[in-house]
Design a protein around this motif. Sequence first.
Motif, PDB file in Angstrom:
ATOM      1  N   LYS A  84      79.068  19.476  -0.910  1.00 39.40           N
ATOM      2  CA  LYS A  84      80.337  19.963  -1.159  1.00 39.40           C
ATOM      3  C   LYS A  84      80.951  18.921  -2.229  1.00 39.40           C
ATOM      4  CE  LYS A  84      80.602  22.690   2.865  1.00 39.40           C
ATOM      5  NZ  LYS A  84      81.186  23.005   4.237  1.00 39.40           N
ATOM      6  N   LEU A  85      81.646  19.361  -3.240  1.00 39.57           N
ATOM      7  CA  LEU A  85      82.455  18.485  -4.107  1.00 39.57           C
ATOM      8  C   LEU A  85      83.963  18.909  -4.279  1.00 39.57           C
ATOM      9  CD1 LEU A  85      79.746  18.202  -6.930  1.00 39.57           C
ATOM     10  CD2 LEU A  85      80.160  16.659  -5.309  1.00 39.57           C
ATOM     11  N   ASP A  86      84.713  17.981  -4.278  1.00 32.64           N
ATOM     12  CA  ASP A  86      86.178  18.381  -4.630  1.00 32.64           C
ATOM     13  C   ASP A  86      86.643  18.705  -6.048  1.00 32.64           C
ATOM     14  OD1 ASP A  86      86.778  18.099  -1.707  1.00 32.64           O
ATOM     15  OD2 ASP A  86      87.260  15.958  -2.030  1.00 32.64           O
ATOM     16  N   GLU A  87      85.777  17.927  -6.804  1.00 30.96           N
ATOM     17  CA  GLU A  87      85.965  18.355  -8.189  1.00 30.96           C
ATOM     18  C   GLU A  87      84.665  18.005  -8.886  1.00 30.96           C
ATOM     19  OE1 GLU A  87      88.963  15.792 -10.193  1.00 30.96           O
ATOM     20  OE2 GLU A  87      90.482  16.559  -8.853  1.00 30.96           O
ATOM     21  N   ALA A  88      84.809  18.681 -10.301  1.00 26.76           N
ATOM     22  CA  ALA A  88      83.304  18.376 -10.890  1.00 26.76           C
ATOM     23  C   ALA A  88      83.350  18.819 -12.249  1.00 26.76           C
ATOM     24  CB  ALA A  88      81.831  19.132 -10.260  1.00 26.76           C
ATOM     25  N   ASN A  89      82.661  18.017 -13.133  1.00 22.23           N
ATOM     26  CA  ASN A  89      82.236  18.559 -14.451  1.00 22.23           C
ATOM     27  C   ASN A  89      81.153  19.534 -14.587  1.00 22.23           C
ATOM     28  OD1 ASN A  89      81.310  19.071 -17.134  1.00 22.23           O
ATOM     29  ND2 ASN A  89      81.375  16.822 -17.608  1.00 22.23           N
ATOM     30  N   TYR A  90      81.676  20.889 -14.768  1.00 23.31           N
ATOM     31  CA  TYR A  90      80.395  21.703 -14.486  1.00 23.31           C
ATOM     32  C   TYR A  90      79.840  22.239 -15.613  1.00 23.31           C
ATOM     33  CZ  TYR A  90      84.798  24.574 -14.660  1.00 23.31           C
ATOM     34  OH  TYR A  90      85.905  24.903 -14.987  1.00 23.31           O
ATOM     35  N   GLY A  91      80.029  21.223 -16.722  1.00 25.19           N
ATOM     36  CA  GLY A  91      79.189  21.755 -18.054  1.00 25.19           C
ATOM     37  C   GLY A  91      79.306  23.200 -18.674  1.00 25.19           C
ATOM     38  N   ASP A  92      78.088  23.472 -18.836  1.00 23.82           N
ATOM     39  CA  ASP A  92      78.247  25.448 -19.358  1.00 23.82           C
ATOM     40  C   ASP A  92      78.470  25.830 -18.297  1.00 23.82           C
ATOM     41  OD1 ASP A  92      77.730  24.163 -21.728  1.00 23.82           O
ATOM     42  OD2 ASP A  92      75.810  24.284 -21.809  1.00 23.82           O
ATOM     43  N   PHE A  93      78.237  25.830 -17.031  1.00 25.42           N
ATOM     44  CA  PHE A  93      78.360  26.642 -15.969  1.00 25.42           C
ATOM     45  C   PHE A  93      79.730  27.086 -15.745  1.00 25.42           C
ATOM     46  CE2 PHE A  93      75.254  25.007 -12.231  1.00 25.42           C
ATOM     47  CZ  PHE A  93      74.192  25.745 -13.161  1.00 25.42           C
ATOM     48  N   ARG A  94      79.957  28.458 -15.453  1.00 27.68           N
ATOM     49  CA  ARG A  94      81.306  29.015 -15.103  1.00 27.68           C
ATOM     50  C   ARG A  94      81.590  28.272 -13.747  1.00 27.68           C
ATOM     51  NH1 ARG A  94      83.133  33.495 -16.904  1.00 27.68           N
ATOM     52  NH2 ARG A  94      84.004  34.197 -14.669  1.00 27.68           N
ATOM     53  N   GLN A  95      82.976  28.154 -13.707  1.00 23.98           N
ATOM     54  CA  GLN A  95      83.404  27.602 -12.592  1.00 23.98           C
ATOM     55  C   GLN A  95      83.307  28.321 -11.432  1.00 23.98           C
ATOM     56  OE1 GLN A  95      87.465  26.291 -13.095  1.00 23.98           O
ATOM     57  NE2 GLN A  95      87.691  25.299 -11.141  1.00 23.98           N
ATOM     58  N   ASP A  96      83.247  29.530 -11.090  1.00 24.48           N
ATOM     59  CA  ASP A  96      83.161  30.316  -9.958  1.00 24.48           C
ATOM     60  C   ASP A  96      81.743  30.635  -9.263  1.00 24.48           C
ATOM     61  OD1 ASP A  96      82.906  32.161 -12.045  1.00 24.48           O
ATOM     62  OD2 ASP A  96      84.008  33.573 -11.206  1.00 24.48           O
ATOM     63  N   ASN A  97      80.758  30.761 -10.138  1.00 20.61           N
ATOM     64  CA  ASN A  97      79.474  31.343  -9.754  1.00 20.61           C
ATOM     65  C   ASN A  97      78.613  30.855 -10.790  1.00 20.61           C
ATOM     66  OD1 ASN A  97      76.855  32.586  -8.894  1.00 20.61           O
ATOM     67  ND2 ASN A  97      77.848  34.436  -8.351  1.00 20.61           N
ATOM     68  N   SER A  98      77.503  29.941 -10.433  1.00 22.95           N
ATOM     69  CA  SER A  98      76.417  29.500 -11.296  1.00 22.95           C
ATOM     70  C   SER A  98      75.189  29.405 -10.484  1.00 22.95           C
ATOM     71  CB  SER A  98      76.726  28.314 -12.028  1.00 22.95           C
ATOM     72  OG  SER A  98      77.711  28.526 -12.945  1.00 22.95           O
ATOM     73  N   GLY A  99      73.980  29.489 -11.177  1.00 27.87           N
ATOM     74  CA  GLY A  99      72.740  29.265 -10.390  1.00 27.87           C
ATOM     75  C   GLY A  99      71.550  29.363 -11.294  1.00 27.87           C
ATOM     76  N   PHE A 100      70.633  30.252 -10.766  1.00 27.37           N
ATOM     77  CA  PHE A 100      69.194  30.181 -11.474  1.00 27.37           C
ATOM     78  C   PHE A 100      68.940  31.710 -11.884  1.00 27.37           C
ATOM     79  CE2 PHE A 100      68.951  26.881  -7.984  1.00 27.37           C
ATOM     80  CZ  PHE A 100      69.110  26.055  -8.900  1.00 27.37           C
ATOM     81  N   ILE A 101      68.283  31.657 -13.036  1.00 26.72           N
ATOM     82  CA  ILE A 101      67.452  32.721 -13.405  1.00 26.72           C
ATOM     83  C   ILE A 101      65.939  32.397 -12.824  1.00 26.72           C
ATOM     84  CG2 ILE A 101      66.410  34.156 -15.304  1.00 26.72           C
ATOM     85  CD1 ILE A 101      68.866  35.329 -14.678  1.00 26.72           C
ATOM     86  N   ILE A 102      65.326  33.509 -12.083  1.00 28.80           N
ATOM     87  CA  ILE A 102      64.158  32.984 -11.810  1.00 28.80           C
ATOM     88  C   ILE A 102      63.099  34.372 -12.269  1.00 28.80           C
ATOM     89  CG2 ILE A 102      62.644  33.036  -9.880  1.00 28.80           C
ATOM     90  CD1 ILE A 102      65.098  32.295  -7.939  1.00 28.80           C
ATOM     91  N   GLU A 103      62.350  33.706 -12.990  1.00 30.77           N
ATOM     92  CA  GLU A 103      61.428  34.766 -13.735  1.00 30.77           C
ATOM     93  C   GLU A 103      59.950  34.410 -13.288  1.00 30.77           C
ATOM     94  OE1 GLU A 103      62.091  35.530 -18.040  1.00 30.77           O
ATOM     95  OE2 GLU A 103      63.141  33.507 -17.688  1.00 30.77           O
TER      96      GLU A 103
END
Length: 165
Positions: free
Chosen positions: A100-119
């Motif tokens: 759990k992080l209070d703040e973060a630089n999330y780069g190219d991630f959207r702020q609300d939901n990011s994760g993985f494409i699994i192929e």
Amino acid sequence: MNNSTVLNIEIEKFDFINFLNEIRENLSEVMDTSFIPMYMRQSSSDKNIYVDVFDEKFECLSTESILEDIKNNDRILYTSFVLDKAICEEEGFICGDGTKLDEANYGDFRQDNSGFIIETKEKMIKIRKATYGYINPVQEVAKIVDDAGEFEEIIKDFIKRYIKE
């Protein structure tokens, strides 16, 4: 591998069940985990965009059923990993590993939901960083990204734990 690819390995050498179960457990306080993972298809207009596949046969499958499916069929899945806790009226971020992080630089991630494409293809599994959200008012998609900001190390460390020796 490009910057978006975190892992490319034989399916048998990756502990998919525990990987997915830990994400589900740790994100259960902020989302309905029946949406982890979601089946996707590649967009016909952009090779880095994936669209939800709404098919009742894929809804609410057990982790074991999903593993059996991806072992026997070429599939594309999206799973959340980093969520903005504002979803449940809290501040900060929660990750699929429990961080759990209070703040973060999330780069190219959207702020609300990011994760993985699994192929999965030909008994191989490729995990790439992706961000999930609306492309227009009615369609949600996952988009491959290269930079996960401060979440990069969390992601890499988490995935390494599930590589079988």
